[in-house]
Design an enzyme around this catalytic site. Sequence first.
Site, mmCIF file in Angstrom:
data_model
loop_
_atom_site.group_PDB
_atom_site.id
_atom_site.type_symbol
_atom_site.label_atom_id
_atom_site.label_comp_id
_atom_site.label_asym_id
_atom_site.label_seq_id
_atom_site.Cartn_x
_atom_site.Cartn_y
_atom_site.Cartn_z
ATOM 1 N N PRO A 1 0.832 -1.203 0.000
ATOM 2 C CA PRO A 1 0.000 0.000 0.000
ATOM 3 C C PRO A 1 0.866 1.252 0.000
ATOM 4 C CG PRO A 1 -0.792 -1.586 1.605
ATOM 5 C CD PRO A 1 0.527 -2.090 1.130
ATOM 6 N N GLU A 2 0.482 2.225 -0.797
ATOM 7 C CA GLU A 2 1.199 3.491 -0.818
ATOM 8 C C GLU A 2 0.433 4.509 0.022
ATOM 9 O OE1 GLU A 2 2.567 4.805 -4.633
ATOM 10 O OE2 GLU A 2 3.013 2.776 -5.317
#
Length: 314
Positions: A2-3
């Site tokens: 996840p960013e």
Amino acid sequence: MPELPEVETVRRGLAPAMVGARFARVTLRRPNLRFPFPESFVERLEGRTVLALDRRAKYLVAGLDSGESLILHLGMSGRFDVAMPDGRNLSPGDFYLDGAQGAPKHDHVVMALSNGATVTYNDARRFGFMDLVPSADLATCRHFAAMGLEPLSDALTPEAVARLFRHKITPLKAALLDQRLIAGLGNIYVCEALHRAGLHPEMPAGRLAGPDGRPSSKARLLAKVIPQVLTEAVAAGGSTLRDYAQTDGSSGAFQHAFRVYDRAGEVCRTIGCGGCIERITQSGRSTFYCATCQRHPEGLSGSSKIPVKSKVEL
């Protein structure tokens, strides 16, 4: 992994259940994730109230009334399920896109809160982790001491961009991924921001500053589009790729707005461009860009292009 937009989306999903609530019971179903849990982890959490839930780059930070902060990192496949006291389960079933990664056997931490909500941390690959540090020492703790500025804060100015990248011969994309400079940027959103700014990913990062150190027009444009891309992604609930889902189990939608990422061989979406999206590797990672509207300032083109038919490694 996840960013920043995905982590911010998770934070917003967790906050209504956690902020203001007390940890009534914490259950660990294994002694470690990526790292062992801190000493006396359960005892230090139980009975403590969550005063705030913030984000630093790709980390979640829950401030506690004990004077400590709970640091949470999702790793590659971590996610939180939230069951509310009125019987609603905000994340029923398995919402990962590549199989049973949300299966109950991967529920490693269960946190029962005083408001009746239950927050469960699920992580198939166990690359995530949790830590407890004194809140007063957050800025200097081992997780954040070397971390750069926040891209969604007022600190991301053209002047800051020029100062950070001045004299650097590193390719621009690699420099933007350096967490010591700007924290929280990842592969997807750097590709998207560079396309919007019309900047070639292999351009020397030092081009963002003039000889006198002042921001170039490129620096001013990049400082504008980075928060734009991130803000739009947060509003869309992040991007669902392989194994990311929101706390309610639903998918993010920003992947439908990708202009370049994972679009190798497709036509550029810039009006009037007519170019084709290409894919190269930089530091072992896929970079997507349009050679027509992201021309290299020295007339160079990607030297390590990958055939369009090859599989993208997310």
